[in-house]
Scaffold this active site. Structure first.
Site, PDB file in Angstrom:
ATOM      1  N   ASN A 140      35.661  84.332  41.267  1.00 28.23           N
ATOM      2  CA  ASN A 140      35.125  85.861  41.582  1.00 28.23           C
ATOM      3  C   ASN A 140      33.652  85.610  42.270  1.00 28.23           C
ATOM      4  O   ASN A 140      33.380  84.368  42.799  1.00 28.23           O
ATOM      5  CB  ASN A 140      34.310  85.800  39.640  1.00 28.23           C
ATOM      6  CG  ASN A 140      33.261  84.326  38.976  1.00 28.23           C
ATOM      7  OD1 ASN A 140      32.482  84.644  39.855  1.00 28.23           O
ATOM      8  ND2 ASN A 140      33.918  83.844  38.331  1.00 28.23           N
ATOM      9  N   ARG A 141      33.042  86.456  42.288  1.00 27.76           N
ATOM     10  CA  ARG A 141      32.230  86.486  43.538  1.00 27.76           C
ATOM     11  C   ARG A 141      30.822  85.553  42.773  1.00 27.76           C
ATOM     12  O   ARG A 141      29.669  86.238  43.716  1.00 27.76           O
ATOM     13  CB  ARG A 141      31.563  88.120  43.838  1.00 27.76           C
ATOM     14  CG  ARG A 141      32.773  88.549  44.435  1.00 27.76           C
ATOM     15  CD  ARG A 141      33.396  89.604  44.317  1.00 27.76           C
ATOM     16  NE  ARG A 141      32.344  90.750  45.931  1.00 27.76           N
ATOM     17  CZ  ARG A 141      32.629  91.414  46.625  1.00 27.76           C
ATOM     18  NH1 ARG A 141      33.793  91.487  47.365  1.00 27.76           N
ATOM     19  NH2 ARG A 141      32.184  91.377  47.822  1.00 27.76           N
TER      20      ARG A 141
END
Ligand code: CTP
Length: 405
Positions: free
Chosen positions: A214-215
């Site tokens: 994820n970011r």
């Protein structure tokens, strides 16, 4: 940061200056302390005296700057200087002086005096980035911090020889505030508490090359770990991969997957009084890991079966054992009902609802906006601010919740 003159008034400050280009700033620091009502005794290492002369400090402070251990056998300068001090501030402190302080070398007036000190100590390092980041310097700083020294800075900014980076002497206001804080010891309820902070985004491997991630940048969690440590907490930072520099003064535990994060936190949690879960933990992982890189022509990559990861926070909420639990909710709108439901469902004391869908908030930026919801109903809105400041607000809330217990 603002100075706290009322605390330094009438106090005797030993100002030790060592030999770096920032030595010239120590004269202004002496003035700031004098303005706050302190008496200041300056002491220079021989190298400092090549950057700025004793006469400058004598003129400012009205006190002789002794240079030699053997200059006055009646008073024995290092004993006299150390016993007079209510607080000692080493600014700038070079890597060499820090190393000597860490191991207790006493080969001149400055270091002999330092070994005699029985008062709070503030150290403001200043040096080139490579020297600051060197394992030896970091180990020495950890030793001094462990022994109770207050470390202030260094900051990021212009350095000697046209370079820029971490290693610049902290701002004068920050050093004066650190001196004031050292004299009036922290009354933070976080002082001495074991705190676990989780940070970063976990990676769930598909094969040796690919993963589901994820970011999350880890910036919020790192800011929280630094802030809690600054308030005297004993911090374990459990971090998924990030590109951030290791924060100073916290124990770092590197993990990759949600399951590794869970195991690491569960190993540490028995001693912890506060857990702050800023990590973006993957909710799912591939059901099967392929030890070999999967060929793109095979069908395997067109359909990856996922299994649910255990919710670490919910598990901690089921076995709270008196611990204070802080969770994060990443939202694309400030869906407070949803967050409040999560707060109760996971047994949290506080949830930080933060936006992740805006250019100035959420992943990979230095700013954020949030709403903090307490289990008993309190609500605090934090408009756009830096992640460092949001971390300070979260720690303020944690302090209040601890103080209520
Ligand atoms: N969390 C955790 N373990 C997981 C998943 C999440 O500890 N396996 C923690 C995170 O560290 C964070 C909070 O739970 O503190 C986020 O909760 P989550 O239910 O995953 O919420 P969102 O990511 O906001 O997703 P959703 O709104 O879909 O529930």
């Amino acid at each position: 940061m603002t100075a706290a003159p009322d605390v330094v008034t009438g106090r005797h400050v030993l100002l030790v200056v060592s030999g770096g280009i920032a030595a010239y700033k120590a004269a202004s620091l002496a003035r700031a302390l004098l303005r706050g009502g302190a008496t200041v005794q300056a002491l220079l290492t021989p190298a400092a005296a090549t950057f700025i002369g004793p006469a400058t400090f004598e003129g400012l402070t009205g006190r002789t700057v002794p240079t030699d251990v053997f200059s006055d056998s009646d008073h024995v300068p290092h004993i006299h200087l150390a016993r007079q001090a209510d607080v000692a501030v080493f600014a700038p402190a070079t890597a060499n002086l820090i190393a000597k302080l860490a191991v207790g070398i006493a080969d001149d007036l400055v270091t002999s005096t330092a070994l005699m000190l029985d008062c709070p100590v503030v150290i403001a390092p200043a040096m080139h980035t490579e020297m600051w980041r060197h394992d030896v310097t970091q180990a020495n700083i950890a030793t001094l911090r462990h022994r109770g020294a207050h470390i202030v800075g260094p900051d990021d900014g212009p350095l000697a020889a046209g370079d820029t980076g971490e290693g610049r002497l902290a701002d004068e206001d920050a050093i004066v505030a650190a001196v004031a804080a050292a004299i009036a010891p922290s009354t933070s309820p976080l002082t001495g508490r074991r705190v676990i902070v989780s940070a970063g985004g976990t990676r769930e491997p598909i094969d040796p090359v690919r993963y589901i991630g994820n970011r999350s940048s880890g910036k919020m969690g790192y800011a929280l770990a630094r802030q809690a440590a600054r308030r005297g907490a004993d911090v374990d930072l459990v971090t998924a991969p990030t590109h951030l520099d290791d924060p100073v003064g916290v124990r770092l535990h590197r993990v990759e997957t949600a399951e590794q994060m869970r195991t690491t936190i569960m190993d540490l949690v028995a001693d912890a009084e506060v857990v702050i879960k800023a990590a973006a933990v993957a909710d799912f992982r591939p059901a099967r890991y392929s030890g070999q890189k999967i060929k793109k022509d095979s069908d395997e990559l067109t359909r990856i079966e996922l299994v649910r990861n255990r919710d670490i926070l919910a598990e901690l909420g089921e076995n709270k054992d008196g611990r204070l639990l802080v969770g994060f909710a990443a939202e694309t709108d400030l869906a407070e009902d949803h967050a409040r439901d999560k707060l109760h469902r996971k047994g949290l004391d506080l949830i930080v609802v933060n936006r992740v869908d805006m250019a100035d908030a959420g992943f990979n930026v230095d700013t954020n906006r949030a709403v903090l919801l307490r289990a008993e109903g309190g609500r605090r809105e934090v408009p756009l601010t830096t992640k460092d400041q949001l971390a300070a607000v979260v720690c303020d809330e944690v302090e209040e919740l601890l103080a209520q217990r």
